[in-house]
Scaffold this active site. Sequence first.
Site, PDB file in Angstrom:
ATOM      1  CB  CYS A 156      -0.944  -0.004   1.195  1.00 34.41           C
ATOM      2  SG  CYS A 156      -2.020  -1.449   1.240  1.00 34.41           S
ATOM      3  CG  HIS A 173      -6.111   2.525   0.143  1.00 39.09           C
ATOM      4  ND1 HIS A 173      -4.910   3.004  -0.350  1.00 39.09           N
ATOM      5  CD2 HIS A 173      -5.788   1.464   0.954  1.00 39.09           C
ATOM      6  CE1 HIS A 173      -3.924   2.281   0.123  1.00 39.09           C
ATOM      7  NE2 HIS A 173      -4.427   1.338   0.918  1.00 39.09           N
TER       8      HIS A 173
END
Length: 388
Positions: free
Chosen positions: A84, A335
Amino acid sequence: MTAAIVGWAHTPFGKLDSESVESLIVRVANEALAHAGISADDVDEIVLGHFNGGFSQQDFTASLVLQADPAFRFKPATRVENACATGSAAVQQGLKTIAARDARVVLVVGVEQMTTTPGPEIGKNLLKASYLNEEGDITGGFAGVFGKIAAAYFQRHGDQSDALAMIAAKNHRNGVDNPYAQMRKDLGFDFCRAESEKNPIVAGPLKRTDCSLVSDGAAAIVLADIETALKMRRAVAFRSTAHAQDFLPLSRRDILKFEGCAKAWADALDRAGLTLDDLSFVETHDCFTIAELIEYEAMGLVPEGEGARAIKEGWTEKGGRLPVNPSGGLKAKGHPIGATGVSMHVLSAMQLCGEAGGIQVPGATLAGIFNMGGAAVANYVSVLERIK
């Protein structure tokens, strides 16, 4: 300071059915060049942040950036990945190339398209950012990992459900005025706090409002060495950066301390000659509300176990002592994995240039960014300051 952001681009985040990984890359690459006032000929190197992990059938995506302009042909282009934190990994790779004097201008693009993947596969893809030998069968996928962290935090420091709901409500409230945000709705504390049909428990004590969104999107920045940047329309310099990589297995560390996050923050602030109090705001990695809570402690805003104090006393509100996620964060903005870190840099640069519109923090001069891969495994911090 070795480099600065001189231009940027950002798509809305959300379910972008009419787009593809390629079209998103091409869009932000061209828009970032135009914003910087340069052409593809002026770019010396390209770095693409793209996690993929099964989300896109098209792998080997670095060369897709060349689709934006024929003048990109034969220029070095590399894809980087660090879960991430892929976007910030791409940014720091670009900075290293400039620091090595192998390039004067670098185009950095971050992209992900997640929503075209069936739900069960999304969870399976995301869980690849954990240690599968120990966590591969955890209930709830990656949310289950952070559900486990939240449950352990509650056991050690008491039930923090009110604090988590306040973080979720803050970030959704901030996201209302972010034109790029996937969810521009003020959900309020009561909705975020209560378990309901629309806000069910997902994993451990975490509810749906405690979890970031599955998203498509892209962002891009143009980096230039300081000499070049000072000749451009605008220049937001990297006062410092830091990267601290920790063990992948949760069993090898005290997961409630986010020690890699703490190390990256300490290193970045030391290199910048600053303290946390010097920062105007922070964009931090709230993949889950419990992550933002623990990050308050890791960055040094409050002592260990007292993260709730920062949100309950209003310190991290937009008008507080240290605004955190004035953009709405991952919680409201969305995200898309590979785009997230680049997005954080774009929105922070906008703040420092006074171009952030409704999410503007008045008088912002110094920005802190924390982007995390996995459960505090890949930890990246940037400190930005406008110099032109």
